[in-house]
Motif scaffolding. Structure first.
Motif, PDB file in Angstrom:
ATOM      1  N   ARG A   1      39.120 -59.425  -2.170  1.00 51.14           N
ATOM      2  CA  ARG A   1      39.443 -60.333  -1.068  1.00 51.14           C
ATOM      3  C   ARG A   1      40.431 -59.703  -0.095  1.00 51.14           C
ATOM      4  O   ARG A   1      40.380 -59.954   1.109  1.00 51.14           O
ATOM      5  N   LYS A   2      41.323 -58.875  -0.620  1.00 52.45           N
ATOM      6  CA  LYS A   2      42.325 -58.228   0.225  1.00 52.45           C
ATOM      7  C   LYS A   2      42.474 -56.775  -0.221  1.00 52.45           C
ATOM      8  O   LYS A   2      43.416 -56.407  -0.916  1.00 52.45           O
ATOM      9  N   PRO A   3      41.523 -55.924   0.185  1.00 50.14           N
ATOM     10  CA  PRO A   3      41.516 -54.533  -0.302  1.00 50.14           C
ATOM     11  C   PRO A   3      42.678 -53.720   0.252  1.00 50.14           C
ATOM     12  O   PRO A   3      43.208 -54.002   1.327  1.00 50.14           O
ATOM     13  N   GLY A   4      43.042 -52.714  -0.518  1.00 53.08           N
ATOM     14  CA  GLY A   4      44.099 -51.795  -0.095  1.00 53.08           C
ATOM     15  C   GLY A   4      43.598 -50.370  -0.098  1.00 53.08           C
ATOM     16  O   GLY A   4      42.427 -50.105   0.205  1.00 53.08           O
ATOM     17  N   HIS A   5      44.470 -49.442  -0.481  1.00 57.88           N
ATOM     18  CA  HIS A   5      44.129 -48.026  -0.489  1.00 57.88           C
ATOM     19  C   HIS A   5      43.128 -47.740  -1.603  1.00 57.88           C
ATOM     20  O   HIS A   5      43.300 -48.199  -2.737  1.00 57.88           O
ATOM     21  N   LEU A   6      42.074 -46.976  -1.289  1.00 58.80           N
ATOM     22  CA  LEU A   6      41.039 -46.692  -2.284  1.00 58.80           C
ATOM     23  C   LEU A   6      41.503 -45.718  -3.355  1.00 58.80           C
ATOM     24  O   LEU A   6      41.138 -45.837  -4.521  1.00 58.80           O
ATOM     25  N   GLN A   7      42.294 -44.740  -2.969  1.00 59.76           N
ATOM     26  CA  GLN A   7      42.624 -43.655  -3.885  1.00 59.76           C
ATOM     27  C   GLN A   7      43.766 -44.030  -4.824  1.00 59.76           C
ATOM     28  O   GLN A   7      44.766 -44.610  -4.406  1.00 59.76           O
ATOM     29  N   ILE A   8      43.577 -43.693  -6.082  1.00 59.17           N
ATOM     30  CA  ILE A   8      44.605 -43.887  -7.100  1.00 59.17           C
ATOM     31  C   ILE A   8      45.405 -42.592  -7.197  1.00 59.17           C
ATOM     32  O   ILE A   8      44.828 -41.505  -7.302  1.00 59.17           O
ATOM     33  N   GLU A   9      46.709 -42.687  -7.143  1.00 60.56           N
ATOM     34  CA  GLU A   9      47.543 -41.485  -7.173  1.00 60.56           C
ATOM     35  C   GLU A   9      47.249 -40.650  -8.415  1.00 60.56           C
ATOM     36  O   GLU A   9      47.152 -41.178  -9.526  1.00 60.56           O
ATOM     37  N   ALA A  10      47.094 -39.341  -8.209  1.00 65.20           N
ATOM     38  CA  ALA A  10      46.759 -38.450  -9.322  1.00 65.20           C
ATOM     39  C   ALA A  10      47.295 -37.059  -9.037  1.00 65.20           C
ATOM     40  O   ALA A  10      47.293 -36.612  -7.885  1.00 65.20           O
ATOM     41  N   PRO A  11      47.755 -36.349 -10.067  1.00 59.83           N
ATOM     42  CA  PRO A  11      48.331 -35.012  -9.854  1.00 59.83           C
ATOM     43  C   PRO A  11      47.330 -33.978  -9.354  1.00 59.83           C
ATOM     44  O   PRO A  11      47.701 -33.042  -8.652  1.00 59.83           O
ATOM     45  N   SER A  12      46.052 -34.144  -9.689  1.00 55.72           N
ATOM     46  CA  SER A  12      45.054 -33.141  -9.286  1.00 55.72           C
ATOM     47  C   SER A  12      44.652 -33.276  -7.826  1.00 55.72           C
ATOM     48  O   SER A  12      44.130 -32.341  -7.233  1.00 55.72           O
ATOM     49  N   ASP A  13      44.862 -34.463  -7.240  1.00 56.42           N
ATOM     50  CA  ASP A  13      44.467 -34.746  -5.861  1.00 56.42           C
ATOM     51  C   ASP A  13      42.956 -34.645  -5.657  1.00 56.42           C
ATOM     52  O   ASP A  13      42.482 -34.411  -4.550  1.00 56.42           O
ATOM     53  N   VAL A  14      42.192 -34.808  -6.729  1.00 54.68           N
ATOM     54  CA  VAL A  14      40.736 -34.922  -6.628  1.00 54.68           C
ATOM     55  C   VAL A  14      40.410 -36.408  -6.619  1.00 54.68           C
ATOM     56  O   VAL A  14      40.846 -37.144  -7.506  1.00 54.68           O
ATOM     57  N   HIS A  15      39.663 -36.849  -5.602  1.00 55.17           N
ATOM     58  CA  HIS A  15      39.392 -38.274  -5.452  1.00 55.17           C
ATOM     59  C   HIS A  15      37.940 -38.512  -5.064  1.00 55.17           C
ATOM     60  O   HIS A  15      37.257 -37.610  -4.569  1.00 55.17           O
ATOM     61  N   PHE A  16      37.501 -39.754  -5.282  1.00 55.90           N
ATOM     62  CA  PHE A  16      36.187 -40.168  -4.781  1.00 55.90           C
ATOM     63  C   PHE A  16      36.224 -40.148  -3.265  1.00 55.90           C
ATOM     64  O   PHE A  16      37.166 -40.633  -2.642  1.00 55.90           O
ATOM     65  N   GLN A  17      35.181 -39.563  -2.670  1.00 50.89           N
ATOM     66  CA  GLN A  17      35.075 -39.479  -1.213  1.00 50.89           C
ATOM     67  C   GLN A  17      33.835 -40.246  -0.772  1.00 50.89           C
ATOM     68  O   GLN A  17      32.717 -39.835  -1.058  1.00 50.89           O
ATOM     69  N   PRO A  18      33.999 -41.401  -0.107  1.00 48.37           N
ATOM     70  CA  PRO A  18      32.829 -42.162   0.338  1.00 48.37           C
ATOM     71  C   PRO A  18      31.924 -41.318   1.239  1.00 48.37           C
ATOM     72  O   PRO A  18      32.424 -40.449   1.966  1.00 48.37           O
ATOM     73  N   PRO A  19      30.602 -41.528   1.174  1.00 43.65           N
ATOM     74  CA  PRO A  19      29.973 -42.596   0.391  1.00 43.65           C
ATOM     75  C   PRO A  19      29.610 -42.211  -1.039  1.00 43.65           C
ATOM     76  O   PRO A  19      29.303 -43.084  -1.825  1.00 43.65           O
TER      77      PRO A  19
END
Length: 306
Positions: A110-128
């Motif tokens: 209902r009220k989305p925020g930042h998609l990325q979860i903080e992580a030491p590797s800095d590898v994240h899901f990249q839409p799409p």
């Protein structure tokens, strides 16, 4: 590169390739280790040493980030998104999501925020549907500027080389959407691309530029001039960038009347007008079946490690 770093890169590559494969949510740690030809113990130890988190945690985090993206961009039921992320129940998904994002998935949707979860590797899901990798080397704005000029010099040379496949009539065929008042051809555009660098080289050396050389210039002349003007212009840019002098000024005494320019303005001028001329050449070459360079896009060039 160390064995651990290689293993981490391979793991992330496999993860990216299999992201839309439902089996990714079912693979065990042993199966992932076997894919990369390691024991589970050594696989976990190597990935943790590089990523700062075990492979299972990295994989779960990526899938949670993708789940968050799905919540924002689709109307899929939360249970379907939970199953896609590898959770067997809505409750298990809610616990994991709330731990990572601070609120339950229904609230976050209902009220989305930042998609990325903080992580030491800095590898994240990249839409799409892929992964974002951290850069091995940080590229500054001045690095990028130099790389773009390097690309310009290289691409101009490639265009001159490929123009050798054309006959004289094709070289002199009028190209539409001219950037200058006169009718443009592949020959004249290439000559101006080289001449533009030569003109500024002359201005910086306070010597006259011989415009007559651009009148129906041969490809052999273009090659010879580019071999001199390209490296000379690039050396000017590198020197100015290295000394942090892009805002410094110089007098172009050859203008009537003489004008004052900044080095940064000179580079911006060259890249702006050269981009248009190169695009016209690329389109004209493609019209004659020479499509090796595509659009001459610098995107891949500037991303390559130096």
């Amino acid at each position: 590169m160390s064995t651990s770093t290689d293993a981490f890169a391979d793991f992330v590559d496999h993860l990216a390739e299999a992201l839309d494969d439902a089996r990714i949510t079912e693979a065990t740690g042993e199966e992932w280790a076997a894919r990369l030809h390691f024991s589970r113990y050594h696989f976990d130890r190597m990935i943790r040493s590089v990523a700062g988190e075990p492979p299972s945690a990295l994989r779960r985090r990526i899938l949670l980030e993708r789940a968050a993206y799905r919540m924002v961009t689709t109307t899929a039921p939360l249970l379907d998104i939970a199953v896609e992320a590898g959770y067997g129940s809505h409750e298990a998904f809610t616990r994991a999501f709330a731990k990572a994002y601070g609120v339950p998935p229904a609230t976050w949707r209902r009220k989305p925020g930042h998609l990325q979860i903080e992580a030491p590797s800095d590898v994240h899901f990249q839409p799409p549907g892929t992964l974002r990798f951290p850069a091995r080397d940080r590229v500054t704005s001045v690095d990028l500027l130099t790389r773009m000029v390097e690309h310009h010099v290289w691409l101009t040379g490639e265009m001159v080389r490929l123009a050798e496949r054309l006959d004289e009539g094709q070289l002199d065929e009028v190209v539409g959407l001219a950037v200058d008042d006169d009718e443009q051809t592949i020959r004249s555009l290439l000559s101006r691309l080289v001449g533009q660098m030569g003109m500024w080289n002359a201005a910086l050396a306070t010597r006259e530029y011989d415009w007559s050389v651009e009148e129906h210039e041969s490809l052999s002349s273009l090659r010879q001039r580019l071999a001199t003007e390209g490296p000379t212009y690039l050396a000017h840019v590198r020197s100015v960038v290295a000394a942090d002098r892009l805002d410094d000024t110089f007098v172009d005494a050859l203008c009537e009347p003489a004008e004052v320019f900044t080095y940064g303005g000179m580079v911006a001028h060259v890249l702006t007008f050269a981009a248009h001329r190169r695009t016209l050449v690329a389109l004209a070459l493609a019209r004659h079946g020479v499509e090796d360079l595509g659009w001459g896009d610098p995107m891949l060039w500037v991303a390559q490690p130096v």
